[in-house]
Design a protein around this motif. Sequence first.
Motif, PDB file in Angstrom:
ATOM      1  N   ALA A  82       0.821  -1.219   0.000  1.00  0.00           N
ATOM      2  CA  ALA A  82       0.000   0.000   0.000  1.00  0.00           C
ATOM      3  C   ALA A  82       0.846   1.256   0.000  1.00  0.00           C
ATOM      4  N   ASN A  83       2.081   1.133   0.463  1.00  0.00           N
ATOM      5  CA  ASN A  83       2.971   2.288   0.532  1.00  0.00           C
ATOM      6  C   ASN A  83       4.079   2.251  -0.516  1.00  0.00           C
ATOM      7  N   GLU A  84       4.065   1.211  -1.348  1.00  0.00           N
ATOM      8  CA  GLU A  84       5.152   1.004  -2.301  1.00  0.00           C
ATOM      9  C   GLU A  84       4.862   1.661  -3.646  1.00  0.00           C
ATOM     10  N   GLN A  85       3.586   1.841  -3.967  1.00  0.00           N
ATOM     11  CA  GLN A  85       3.238   2.316  -5.299  1.00  0.00           C
ATOM     12  C   GLN A  85       2.044   3.261  -5.224  1.00  0.00           C
ATOM     13  N   SER A  86       1.843   4.026  -6.271  1.00  0.00           N
ATOM     14  CA  SER A  86       0.783   5.031  -6.274  1.00  0.00           C
ATOM     15  C   SER A  86      -0.588   4.436  -6.566  1.00  0.00           C
ATOM     16  N   GLY A  87      -0.638   3.234  -7.099  1.00  0.00           N
ATOM     17  CA  GLY A  87      -1.913   2.596  -7.410  1.00  0.00           C
ATOM     18  C   GLY A  87      -1.699   1.133  -7.737  1.00  0.00           C
ATOM     19  N   PRO A  88      -2.772   0.365  -7.909  1.00  0.00           N
ATOM     20  CA  PRO A  88      -2.646  -1.060  -8.207  1.00  0.00           C
ATOM     21  C   PRO A  88      -1.851  -1.297  -9.490  1.00  0.00           C
ATOM     22  N   PRO A  89      -0.920  -2.262  -9.478  1.00  0.00           N
ATOM     23  CA  PRO A  89      -0.064  -2.503 -10.649  1.00  0.00           C
ATOM     24  C   PRO A  89      -0.712  -3.343 -11.742  1.00  0.00           C
ATOM     25  N   ILE A  90      -1.876  -3.919 -11.454  1.00  0.00           N
ATOM     26  CA  ILE A  90      -2.569  -4.729 -12.456  1.00  0.00           C
ATOM     27  C   ILE A  90      -4.034  -4.318 -12.493  1.00  0.00           C
ATOM     28  N   PRO A  91      -4.713  -4.514 -13.609  1.00  0.00           N
ATOM     29  CA  PRO A  91      -6.143  -4.184 -13.681  1.00  0.00           C
ATOM     30  C   PRO A  91      -6.959  -5.016 -12.692  1.00  0.00           C
ATOM     31  N   PHE A  92      -8.102  -4.481 -12.301  1.00  0.00           N
ATOM     32  CA  PHE A  92      -8.970  -5.196 -11.367  1.00  0.00           C
ATOM     33  C   PHE A  92      -9.343  -6.575 -11.895  1.00  0.00           C
ATOM     34  N   ALA A  93      -9.665  -6.661 -13.179  1.00  0.00           N
ATOM     35  CA  ALA A  93     -10.070  -7.946 -13.757  1.00  0.00           C
ATOM     36  C   ALA A  93      -8.971  -8.987 -13.596  1.00  0.00           C
ATOM     37  N   GLN A  94      -7.706  -8.566 -13.677  1.00  0.00           N
ATOM     38  CA  GLN A  94      -6.604  -9.514 -13.507  1.00  0.00           C
ATOM     39  C   GLN A  94      -6.457  -9.924 -12.046  1.00  0.00           C
ATOM     40  N   ALA A  95      -6.650  -8.981 -11.125  1.00  0.00           N
ATOM     41  CA  ALA A  95      -6.610  -9.321  -9.701  1.00  0.00           C
ATOM     42  C   ALA A  95      -7.695 -10.338  -9.362  1.00  0.00           C
ATOM     43  N   LYS A  96      -8.874 -10.170  -9.968  1.00  0.00           N
ATOM     44  CA  LYS A  96      -9.980 -11.114  -9.750  1.00  0.00           C
ATOM     45  C   LYS A  96      -9.642 -12.487 -10.308  1.00  0.00           C
ATOM     46  N   ASP A  97      -9.074 -12.534 -11.498  1.00  0.00           N
ATOM     47  CA  ASP A  97      -8.696 -13.819 -12.094  1.00  0.00           C
ATOM     48  C   ASP A  97      -7.601 -14.489 -11.279  1.00  0.00           C
ATOM     49  N   ASN A  98      -6.602 -13.709 -10.830  1.00  0.00           N
ATOM     50  CA  ASN A  98      -5.552 -14.257  -9.966  1.00  0.00           C
ATOM     51  C   ASN A  98      -6.157 -14.911  -8.729  1.00  0.00           C
ATOM     52  N   PHE A  99      -7.147 -14.236  -8.131  1.00  0.00           N
ATOM     53  CA  PHE A  99      -7.776 -14.737  -6.912  1.00  0.00           C
ATOM     54  C   PHE A  99      -8.441 -16.091  -7.141  1.00  0.00           C
ATOM     55  N   HIS A 100      -9.204 -16.207  -8.208  1.00  0.00           N
ATOM     56  CA  HIS A 100      -9.892 -17.469  -8.458  1.00  0.00           C
ATOM     57  C   HIS A 100      -8.914 -18.574  -8.881  1.00  0.00           C
ATOM     58  N   GLN A 101      -7.857 -18.225  -9.581  1.00  0.00           N
ATOM     59  CA  GLN A 101      -6.831 -19.212  -9.901  1.00  0.00           C
ATOM     60  C   GLN A 101      -6.153 -19.714  -8.641  1.00  0.00           C
ATOM     61  N   ALA A 102      -5.844 -18.799  -7.726  1.00  0.00           N
ATOM     62  CA  ALA A 102      -5.190 -19.182  -6.472  1.00  0.00           C
ATOM     63  C   ALA A 102      -6.106 -20.035  -5.609  1.00  0.00           C
ATOM     64  N   ALA A 103      -7.400 -19.695  -5.573  1.00  0.00           N
ATOM     65  CA  ALA A 103      -8.342 -20.496  -4.793  1.00  0.00           C
ATOM     66  C   ALA A 103      -8.490 -21.892  -5.381  1.00  0.00           C
ATOM     67  N   ARG A 104      -8.415 -21.988  -6.700  1.00  0.00           N
ATOM     68  CA  ARG A 104      -8.590 -23.304  -7.337  1.00  0.00           C
ATOM     69  C   ARG A 104      -7.334 -24.173  -7.224  1.00  0.00           C
ATOM     70  N   TYR A 105      -6.190 -23.607  -7.511  1.00  0.00           N
ATOM     71  CA  TYR A 105      -4.962 -24.404  -7.616  1.00  0.00           C
ATOM     72  C   TYR A 105      -4.014 -24.247  -6.434  1.00  0.00           C
ATOM     73  N   GLY A 106      -4.309 -23.362  -5.504  1.00  0.00           N
ATOM     74  CA  GLY A 106      -3.473 -23.202  -4.330  1.00  0.00           C
ATOM     75  C   GLY A 106      -2.062 -22.767  -4.677  1.00  0.00           C
ATOM     76  N   LEU A 107      -1.092 -23.364  -4.012  1.00  0.00           N
ATOM     77  CA  LEU A 107       0.307 -22.992  -4.217  1.00  0.00           C
ATOM     78  C   LEU A 107       0.823 -23.391  -5.590  1.00  0.00           C
ATOM     79  N   ASP A 108       0.084 -24.189  -6.334  1.00  0.00           N
ATOM     80  CA  ASP A 108       0.493 -24.567  -7.694  1.00  0.00           C
ATOM     81  C   ASP A 108      -0.007 -23.585  -8.750  1.00  0.00           C
TER      82      ASP A 108
END
Length: 475
Positions: free
Chosen positions: A356-382
Amino acid sequence: MGQEIAKAQFSDTDFDNFRQRLGEETALLSRYVREGRCSSQGPITGFELEAWLVDPDMNPAPVNAAFLEAFNGELACPELAKFNVEFNSTPQFVRGEVLSRVHSDLADLWRRAYMAAESLGVNLLAIGILPTVPAAALNLSNISELNRFRALNEQILSARRQQPLKLDISGHQHLTLEHQDVMLEAAATSFQIHLQVPLERVRDYFNTAILISAPLVAVSANSPFLFGKDLWSETRIPLFEQAVDSGGYRDASHGPLHRVGFGSDYARSAISEVFEENLQHYPVLLPILSETPPEQFAHLRLHNGTIWRWNRPLIGFDPDGRPHIRVEHRVIPAGPSIVDMVANAAFFYGLIECLANEQSGPPIPFAQAKDNFHQAARYGLDAHMVWQNGEKLPLRSWLLHELLPKAEFGLKRLGLAEADIAYYLGIVQQRALSGQTGSEWQRRFIAKYPGEFSIMTREYLKRQKSGEPVHQWPL
């Protein structure tokens, strides 16, 4: 949504009056945010921990009313199902030895709660989804005896025009079923972290919480099984998103505005945008009128409590009565052990503080953050994550070589005790190195003992009571 309501049936006038007051309070909050009239206190943290009551055979035990009477404490309350309870913490400033204090307080709370459960001949268990819960147990005879839960069920079904709720989850295996009420939600329990920061920083921390949801859900995954099926590493995510599937106005359930979900965007200019979206796009579910002044935001807070974003801003009040806005991070499941949950919280505090203090705004689009989240929930550490400039990163390597050092930097920036930083982040590191999250431990157990969900749950309970972090659990 923790408050009880006086009735479960509503008139058109109730809805009209509620919407009028909701509009007034939303406009007032937006003005408070513009004028800087909310609290500048923080960072301050707290948590909610949802848990299961299980009988000696490791099946759900619908006795939360008796449990709460035996526990006899203000920090516990009923959840949707009679076999679930929720525990709350007292707020603490995030500094010094806060991690050790949270660990000690949570362990003490858990000991007292476990003794209350034992007095009834049942056990208390913290796990994202109880592997032994049958679909047949998720029915209205097991809904907690509170008006707000029955009203919520009726209003969700009304919004769906009485159509059944449908689960369709594809993971290692495939699960489909239909359900006639909202009780599927009761199969998902979580460890929710609250973080209050000064008003001028809330937007940035809210956006960062969205951004880091993917690594948090992957490293804390603890819910692979539902109704005997091996699905996602954190099956709680698609389960909850589908269990209360109701959208916004004009059949928007087929669009991006779901009542349970990742949200529709970052907060671009101010955190008040989220509450404005609540007003504009989500029908009122529980039109309970309050006679409190608008400055208490009673209608806004109740409406916000019926929209379950994985990261949600909440309105509360400081001891001096000044309103504050805090971030509720809802992606982490309950369990596997007390120390694991505190380690997850440490990772969250450090990572959000750094980014939150490293950059002026999110480095990726919201849609990509959402996709990352569902990928992480599905595949975990893989899972693989897409980050800045479209770079695709293996999550486990990214976690070990970049995110954990950033979390360490963030915790040091907050002034946390060096020994606590090393200890709790070390647990997350060892979990990532070994690959043994709670989810993977459960999968490895069932791979060794196919179909033995009751035996696995009993062994899980034994390990949880030992206090060992999950990366040390043997099969």
